[in-house]
Write a protein that holds these residues in place. Structure first.
Motif, short mmCIF file in Angstrom:
data_model
loop_
_atom_site.label_atom_id
_atom_site.label_comp_id
_atom_site.label_asym_id
_atom_site.label_seq_id
_atom_site.Cartn_x
_atom_site.Cartn_y
_atom_site.Cartn_z
N MET A 21 27.50 35.75 60.14
CA MET A 21 28.70 34.93 60.24
C MET A 21 28.93 34.47 61.68
O MET A 21 29.34 33.33 61.93
N GLY A 22 28.66 35.36 62.63
CA GLY A 22 28.78 34.96 64.03
C GLY A 22 27.80 33.86 64.40
O GLY A 22 28.16 32.90 65.10
N VAL A 23 26.56 33.98 63.93
CA VAL A 23 25.55 32.96 64.21
C VAL A 23 25.94 31.63 63.57
O VAL A 23 25.82 30.56 64.18
N LEU A 24 26.42 31.67 62.33
CA LEU A 24 26.82 30.44 61.65
C LEU A 24 27.99 29.78 62.36
O LEU A 24 28.07 28.54 62.45
N THR A 25 28.93 30.58 62.86
CA THR A 25 30.06 30.02 63.60
C THR A 25 29.59 29.29 64.85
O THR A 25 30.01 28.16 65.13
N LEU A 26 28.70 29.93 65.61
CA LEU A 26 28.16 29.28 66.81
C LEU A 26 27.36 28.03 66.44
O LEU A 26 27.43 27.01 67.14
N THR A 27 26.61 28.11 65.35
CA THR A 27 25.79 26.97 64.92
C THR A 27 26.65 25.76 64.59
O THR A 27 26.40 24.64 65.07
N PHE A 28 27.69 25.96 63.77
CA PHE A 28 28.52 24.84 63.36
C PHE A 28 29.38 24.32 64.51
O PHE A 28 29.69 23.12 64.57
N LYS A 66 19.82 22.54 63.44
CA LYS A 66 18.45 22.97 63.70
C LYS A 66 18.30 23.53 65.11
O LYS A 66 17.64 24.56 65.32
N ASP A 67 18.93 22.89 66.08
CA ASP A 67 18.83 23.33 67.47
C ASP A 67 19.28 24.77 67.65
O ASP A 67 18.71 25.52 68.46
N THR A 68 20.32 25.16 66.91
CA THR A 68 20.97 26.45 67.16
C THR A 68 20.56 27.52 66.15
O THR A 68 20.31 28.67 66.53
N SER A 69 20.51 27.17 64.87
CA SER A 69 20.28 28.19 63.84
C SER A 69 18.90 28.83 63.98
O SER A 69 18.76 30.06 63.82
N GLY A 70 17.87 28.04 64.26
CA GLY A 70 16.53 28.58 64.35
C GLY A 70 16.40 29.66 65.42
O GLY A 70 16.04 30.81 65.12
N PRO A 71 16.68 29.34 66.69
CA PRO A 71 16.54 30.38 67.72
C PRO A 71 17.44 31.59 67.51
O PRO A 71 17.02 32.73 67.75
#
Length: 329
Positions: free
Chosen positions: A169-176, A130-135
């Protein structure tokens, strides 16, 4: 003695460290009969106001945000043959917010029944998501709308879905990666990573929406004092969405960089829960804003749409453009 499980019912799970005190020896842990069971709430017994506020927001997200995000996903799948350029980002955002809402009931079970460290690790992962994916996904939507309004020629060349898949995919990588690090814990100054992320995302979203507003305001016809009705509606929508972005993100942006000016327990138990509460409520506000701009919700009768307050727009093209503008933040 106050039951430690009672303390579990009043804490924001996004804010508390669960490390064993460094000065506790193995012998002390074995021989001390008063050692309490595993708890993520130690140290916040005297500062419950912020924690209760954030817990109320999380409960609101389960009741309203979870079904709203599921409905957004269903609508996007229903319209997949005629998608807009931001649908992929919006779908990923709705999926992550729905996942965040699904995990909240598990936190209640863990607080009152399981009291499990393993479940707490899974919950920390969901809060990291939640912290990362939203912004980040909101920033991607802002980028898409920013290029579409200010650089329409470049937007036409970059409209292929492969670019949005790569960015997602880049955002998901950073999120996980962030969520995994949050779950493992023990990283020095790890909370400052989120502070830097939220500052950058907030600045970018305000810049994008401000630029879109200026572009729409300047795009009046020659010799005309009034804006085209379609652009006027889009202008009003971007203003409202920008206000929501400021409401959700300004509190953590204003509070978190001042971490060193607060006593550690005050920041951890009071300041952080309040900041996260404003951020967490976005899981409900975002899908509601999207749904409120639809002419009609698929699979629902027209009477239900009117009862929910969905506007009736006669010009389909105007409606599409309003929906596109509503995704600008």
């Amino acid at each position: 003695m106050e039951d430690p499980l009672h303390l579990n019912s009043i804490l924001n799970l996004t804010t508390i460290s669960t490390t064993v005190p460094l000065n506790a020896s193995a012998g002390d842990l074995v021989t001390n009969a008063t050692v309490s069971p595993f708890s993520v709430f130690e140290g916040c017994e005297e500062m419950e106001q912020g924690i209760l506020f954030d817990l109320a927001v999380q409960t609101f997200n389960v009741v309203l945000g979870l079904p709203a995000n599921i409905l957004v996903i269903v609508i996007l799948l229903h319209n997949r043959k005629e998608p807009s350029s931001s649908d992929l980002f919006l779908g990923c955002l709705a999926f992550m917010d729905a996942y965040f809402g699904i995990m909240v009931p598990f936190s209640y079970l863990n607080l009152y029944y399981w009291n499990s460290k393993e479940v707490w690790s899974a919950l920390k992962f969901s809060y990291g998501v939640k912290d990362t994916s939203g912004p980040l996904f909101l920033s991607c939507i802002c980028l898409d709308r920013f290029v579409a309004v200010l650089f329409p020629l470049a937007y036409g060349q970059l409209k292929a879905v492969k670019y949005r898949v790569a960015l997602s995919m880049g955002v998901l990588t950073l999120t996980f990666a962030y969520a995994s690090a949050k779950t493992i814990g023990g990283l020095h100054n790890f909370e400052k990573v989120f502070t830097g992320e939220i500052l950058a995302a907030f600045s970018w979203m305000v810049l994008c929406n401000g630029a879109i507003l200026m572009a729409l305001k300047r795009s009046r016809g020659a010799g005309k004092d009034s804006m085209h009705p379609m652009k006027k509606k889009a202008f009003k929508m971007v203003v409202s969405v920008l206000s929501i972005v400021i409401f959700n993100y300004l509190p953590p942006v204003a509070l978190f960089p001042l971490e060193d000016h607060y006593p550690p327990d005050t920041f951890r138990c009071l300041v952080q829960p309040v900041g996260y509460a404003f951020l967490n409520i976005s899981s409900s506000i975002q899908p509601i804003i999207y749904l409120s701009r639809l002419e009609k919700v698929p699979f629902c009768p027209e009477t239900f749409s009117r009862w929910c307050g969905f506007p009736k727009v006669k010009d389909k093209n105007v409606n599409v453009n309003i929906n596109t503008a509503s995704l600008a933040a």
